[in-house]
Design a protein around this motif. Structure first.
Motif, PDB file in Angstrom:
ATOM      1  N   LEU A  85       0.815  -1.207   0.000  1.00  0.00           N
ATOM      2  CA  LEU A  85       0.000   0.000   0.000  1.00  0.00           C
ATOM      3  C   LEU A  85       0.852   1.261   0.000  1.00  0.00           C
ATOM      4  CD1 LEU A  85      -2.814  -1.243   2.355  1.00  0.00           C
ATOM      5  CD2 LEU A  85      -3.187  -0.257   0.095  1.00  0.00           C
ATOM      6  N   LYS A  86       0.331   2.284  -0.667  1.00  0.00           N
ATOM      7  CA  LYS A  86       1.011   3.564  -0.791  1.00  0.00           C
ATOM      8  C   LYS A  86       0.116   4.664  -0.209  1.00  0.00           C
ATOM      9  CE  LYS A  86       2.917   2.066  -5.251  1.00  0.00           C
ATOM     10  NZ  LYS A  86       3.011   2.399  -6.701  1.00  0.00           N
ATOM     11  N   PRO A  87       0.695   5.777   0.217  1.00  0.00           N
ATOM     12  CA  PRO A  87      -0.141   6.877   0.733  1.00  0.00           C
ATOM     13  C   PRO A  87      -1.210   7.317  -0.264  1.00  0.00           C
ATOM     14  CG  PRO A  87       2.142   7.235   1.321  1.00  0.00           C
ATOM     15  CD  PRO A  87       2.125   6.037   0.411  1.00  0.00           C
ATOM     16  N   GLU A  88      -0.910   7.230  -1.543  1.00  0.00           N
ATOM     17  CA  GLU A  88      -1.893   7.643  -2.554  1.00  0.00           C
ATOM     18  C   GLU A  88      -3.064   6.666  -2.687  1.00  0.00           C
ATOM     19  OE1 GLU A  88       1.431   7.337  -2.934  1.00  0.00           O
ATOM     20  OE2 GLU A  88       1.924   6.596  -4.961  1.00  0.00           O
ATOM     21  N   ASP A  89      -3.004   5.547  -2.001  1.00  0.00           N
ATOM     22  CA  ASP A  89      -4.144   4.630  -1.952  1.00  0.00           C
ATOM     23  C   ASP A  89      -5.174   5.065  -0.901  1.00  0.00           C
ATOM     24  OD1 ASP A  89      -1.823   1.944  -2.388  1.00  0.00           O
ATOM     25  OD2 ASP A  89      -3.163   2.779  -3.918  1.00  0.00           O
ATOM     26  N   THR A  90      -4.851   6.073  -0.127  1.00  0.00           N
ATOM     27  CA  THR A  90      -5.765   6.555   0.904  1.00  0.00           C
ATOM     28  C   THR A  90      -7.051   7.077   0.272  1.00  0.00           C
ATOM     29  OG1 THR A  90      -3.984   7.144   2.429  1.00  0.00           O
ATOM     30  CG2 THR A  90      -6.088   8.278   2.715  1.00  0.00           C
ATOM     31  N   ALA A  91      -8.185   6.528   0.724  1.00  0.00           N
ATOM     32  CA  ALA A  91      -9.483   6.897   0.167  1.00  0.00           C
ATOM     33  C   ALA A  91     -10.572   6.147   0.922  1.00  0.00           C
ATOM     34  CB  ALA A  91      -9.561   6.546  -1.312  1.00  0.00           C
ATOM     35  N   VAL A  92     -11.811   6.518   0.638  1.00  0.00           N
ATOM     36  CA  VAL A  92     -12.941   5.683   1.033  1.00  0.00           C
ATOM     37  C   VAL A  92     -13.159   4.677  -0.094  1.00  0.00           C
ATOM     38  CG1 VAL A  92     -15.388   5.599   1.607  1.00  0.00           C
ATOM     39  CG2 VAL A  92     -13.986   7.522   2.386  1.00  0.00           C
ATOM     40  N   TYR A  93     -13.211   3.410   0.278  1.00  0.00           N
ATOM     41  CA  TYR A  93     -13.380   2.338  -0.700  1.00  0.00           C
ATOM     42  C   TYR A  93     -14.832   1.853  -0.675  1.00  0.00           C
ATOM     43  CZ  TYR A  93      -8.423   2.078  -1.692  1.00  0.00           C
ATOM     44  OH  TYR A  93      -7.146   2.380  -2.115  1.00  0.00           O
ATOM     45  N   TYR A  94     -15.411   1.739  -1.869  1.00  0.00           N
ATOM     46  CA  TYR A  94     -16.800   1.335  -2.011  1.00  0.00           C
ATOM     47  C   TYR A  94     -16.897   0.037  -2.793  1.00  0.00           C
ATOM     48  CZ  TYR A  94     -17.881   6.180  -0.752  1.00  0.00           C
ATOM     49  OH  TYR A  94     -17.966   7.388  -0.110  1.00  0.00           O
ATOM     50  N   CYS A  95     -17.778  -0.810  -2.348  1.00  0.00           N
ATOM     51  CA  CYS A  95     -18.142  -2.016  -3.076  1.00  0.00           C
ATOM     52  C   CYS A  95     -19.386  -1.707  -3.894  1.00  0.00           C
ATOM     53  CB  CYS A  95     -18.425  -3.129  -2.058  1.00  0.00           C
ATOM     54  SG  CYS A  95     -19.034  -4.661  -2.731  1.00  0.00           S
ATOM     55  N   ALA A  96     -19.485  -2.298  -5.083  1.00  0.00           N
ATOM     56  CA  ALA A  96     -20.632  -2.038  -5.949  1.00  0.00           C
ATOM     57  C   ALA A  96     -20.966  -3.275  -6.755  1.00  0.00           C
ATOM     58  CB  ALA A  96     -20.344  -0.855  -6.874  1.00  0.00           C
ATOM     59  N   ALA A  97     -22.206  -3.334  -7.226  1.00  0.00           N
ATOM     60  CA  ALA A  97     -22.680  -4.478  -7.995  1.00  0.00           C
ATOM     61  C   ALA A  97     -23.381  -4.015  -9.260  1.00  0.00           C
ATOM     62  CB  ALA A  97     -23.638  -5.318  -7.156  1.00  0.00           C
ATOM     63  N   THR A  98     -23.198  -4.793 -10.332  1.00  0.00           N
ATOM     64  CA  THR A  98     -23.847  -4.497 -11.600  1.00  0.00           C
ATOM     65  C   THR A  98     -24.228  -5.795 -12.290  1.00  0.00           C
ATOM     66  OG1 THR A  98     -23.590  -3.440 -13.762  1.00  0.00           O
ATOM     67  CG2 THR A  98     -21.615  -4.393 -12.785  1.00  0.00           C
ATOM     68  N   GLU A  99     -25.283  -5.729 -13.113  1.00  0.00           N
ATOM     69  CA  GLU A  99     -25.656  -6.883 -13.918  1.00  0.00           C
ATOM     70  C   GLU A  99     -25.013  -6.830 -15.300  1.00  0.00           C
ATOM     71  OE1 GLU A  99     -29.782  -8.403 -13.448  1.00  0.00           O
ATOM     72  OE2 GLU A  99     -30.103  -6.611 -12.230  1.00  0.00           O
ATOM     73  N   VAL A 100     -24.212  -5.816 -15.540  1.00  0.00           N
ATOM     74  CA  VAL A 100     -23.439  -5.726 -16.771  1.00  0.00           C
ATOM     75  C   VAL A 100     -22.226  -6.636 -16.638  1.00  0.00           C
ATOM     76  CG1 VAL A 100     -22.129  -4.215 -18.296  1.00  0.00           C
ATOM     77  CG2 VAL A 100     -24.188  -3.361 -17.152  1.00  0.00           C
ATOM     78  N   LEU A 101     -21.972  -7.480 -17.611  1.00  0.00           N
ATOM     79  CA  LEU A 101     -20.913  -8.479 -17.484  1.00  0.00           C
ATOM     80  C   LEU A 101     -19.529  -7.849 -17.370  1.00  0.00           C
ATOM     81  CD1 LEU A 101     -19.954 -11.391 -17.405  1.00  0.00           C
ATOM     82  CD2 LEU A 101     -19.929 -11.385 -19.904  1.00  0.00           C
ATOM     83  N   ILE A 102     -19.231  -6.918 -18.253  1.00  0.00           N
ATOM     84  CA  ILE A 102     -17.897  -6.323 -18.257  1.00  0.00           C
ATOM     85  C   ILE A 102     -18.043  -4.810 -18.304  1.00  0.00           C
ATOM     86  CG2 ILE A 102     -15.697  -6.127 -19.447  1.00  0.00           C
ATOM     87  CD1 ILE A 102     -16.240  -8.880 -20.675  1.00  0.00           C
ATOM     88  N   THR A 103     -17.685  -4.150 -17.239  1.00  0.00           N
ATOM     89  CA  THR A 103     -17.707  -2.693 -17.189  1.00  0.00           C
ATOM     90  C   THR A 103     -16.854  -2.204 -16.034  1.00  0.00           C
ATOM     91  OG1 THR A 103     -19.103  -0.718 -17.062  1.00  0.00           O
ATOM     92  CG2 THR A 103     -19.789  -2.615 -15.739  1.00  0.00           C
ATOM     93  N   THR A 104     -16.311  -1.002 -16.200  1.00  0.00           N
ATOM     94  CA  THR A 104     -15.572  -0.347 -15.120  1.00  0.00           C
ATOM     95  C   THR A 104     -16.166   1.026 -14.818  1.00  0.00           C
ATOM     96  OG1 THR A 104     -13.987   0.649 -16.640  1.00  0.00           O
ATOM     97  CG2 THR A 104     -13.443  -1.532 -15.779  1.00  0.00           C
ATOM     98  N   ARG A 105     -17.291   1.330 -15.420  1.00  0.00           N
ATOM     99  CA  ARG A 105     -17.900   2.653 -15.280  1.00  0.00           C
ATOM    100  C   ARG A 105     -18.802   2.707 -14.045  1.00  0.00           C
ATOM    101  NH1 ARG A 105     -20.929   4.822 -20.267  1.00  0.00           N
ATOM    102  NH2 ARG A 105     -22.338   3.120 -19.667  1.00  0.00           N
ATOM    103  N   PRO A 106     -18.567   3.662 -13.142  1.00  0.00           N
ATOM    104  CA  PRO A 106     -19.426   3.768 -11.953  1.00  0.00           C
ATOM    105  C   PRO A 106     -20.912   3.864 -12.300  1.00  0.00           C
ATOM    106  CG  PRO A 106     -17.509   5.191 -11.715  1.00  0.00           C
ATOM    107  CD  PRO A 106     -17.480   4.682 -13.122  1.00  0.00           C
ATOM    108  N   VAL A 107     -21.245   4.511 -13.404  1.00  0.00           N
ATOM    109  CA  VAL A 107     -22.644   4.722 -13.763  1.00  0.00           C
ATOM    110  C   VAL A 107     -23.364   3.396 -14.051  1.00  0.00           C
ATOM    111  CG1 VAL A 107     -22.190   5.020 -16.216  1.00  0.00           C
ATOM    112  CG2 VAL A 107     -24.176   6.127 -15.193  1.00  0.00           C
ATOM    113  N   ASP A 108     -22.615   2.356 -14.373  1.00  0.00           N
ATOM    114  CA  ASP A 108     -23.228   1.059 -14.673  1.00  0.00           C
ATOM    115  C   ASP A 108     -23.540   0.241 -13.415  1.00  0.00           C
ATOM    116  OD1 ASP A 108     -21.157   0.627 -17.614  1.00  0.00           O
ATOM    117  OD2 ASP A 108     -23.199   1.396 -17.434  1.00  0.00           O
ATOM    118  N   PHE A 109     -23.027   0.675 -12.275  1.00  0.00           N
ATOM    119  CA  PHE A 109     -23.223  -0.072 -11.030  1.00  0.00           C
ATOM    120  C   PHE A 109     -24.423   0.510 -10.284  1.00  0.00           C
ATOM    121  CE2 PHE A 109     -19.493  -2.858 -10.635  1.00  0.00           C
ATOM    122  CZ  PHE A 109     -18.748  -2.403 -11.709  1.00  0.00           C
TER     123      PHE A 109
END
Length: 122
Positions: A85-109
């Motif tokens: 881990l690096k200092p730049e990894d500092t953040a709030v981490y969120y788990c999310a779910a989507t029915e789209v098979l392959i996506t990395t877009r937050p709007v799809d979750f």
């Protein structure tokens, strides 16, 4: 929708490790691609990693080789193992779910957890 609850965040020194967990309930877990996102103060929410219901994975360039996403369908849980881990990894981490098979877009979750804080000290 599926309900998501994250756990495992905390404070760690640079070079250390943490494992985040996300427990899902409410719908058939195996129908969903699961993702992890993070948001640091003043920044937009960004993609970290995702794992599809077929087991395929995707990672942000910034975490590839250090983070590993996995899922246990019997426990309805997805994990994010974070190493080096690096200092730049500092953040709030969120788990999310989507029915789209392959996506990395937050709007799809469509389902999101409440987030868990990860702080990496230098």
């Amino acid at each position: 929708q599926v309900q998501l609850v994250e756990s495992g965040g905390g404070l760690v020194q640079a070079g250390g490790s943490l494992r985040l967990s996300c427990a899902a309930s409410g719908r058939t877990f195996t129908r969903y691609t699961m993702g992890w996102f993070r948001q640091a103060p003043g920044n937009e929410r960004e993609f970290v990693a995702a794992i599809s219901w077929t087991g395929g994975t995707a990672y942000a360039h910034s975490v590839k080789g250090r983070f590993t996403i996995s899922r246990d369908n019997a426990k309805n849980t997805v994990y994010l193992q974070m190493n080096s881990l690096k200092p730049e990894d500092t953040a709030v981490y969120y788990c999310a779910a989507t029915e789209v098979l392959i996506t990395t877009r937050p709007v799809d979750f469509g389902s999101w957890g409440q987030g868990t804080q990860v702080t990496v000290s230098s």
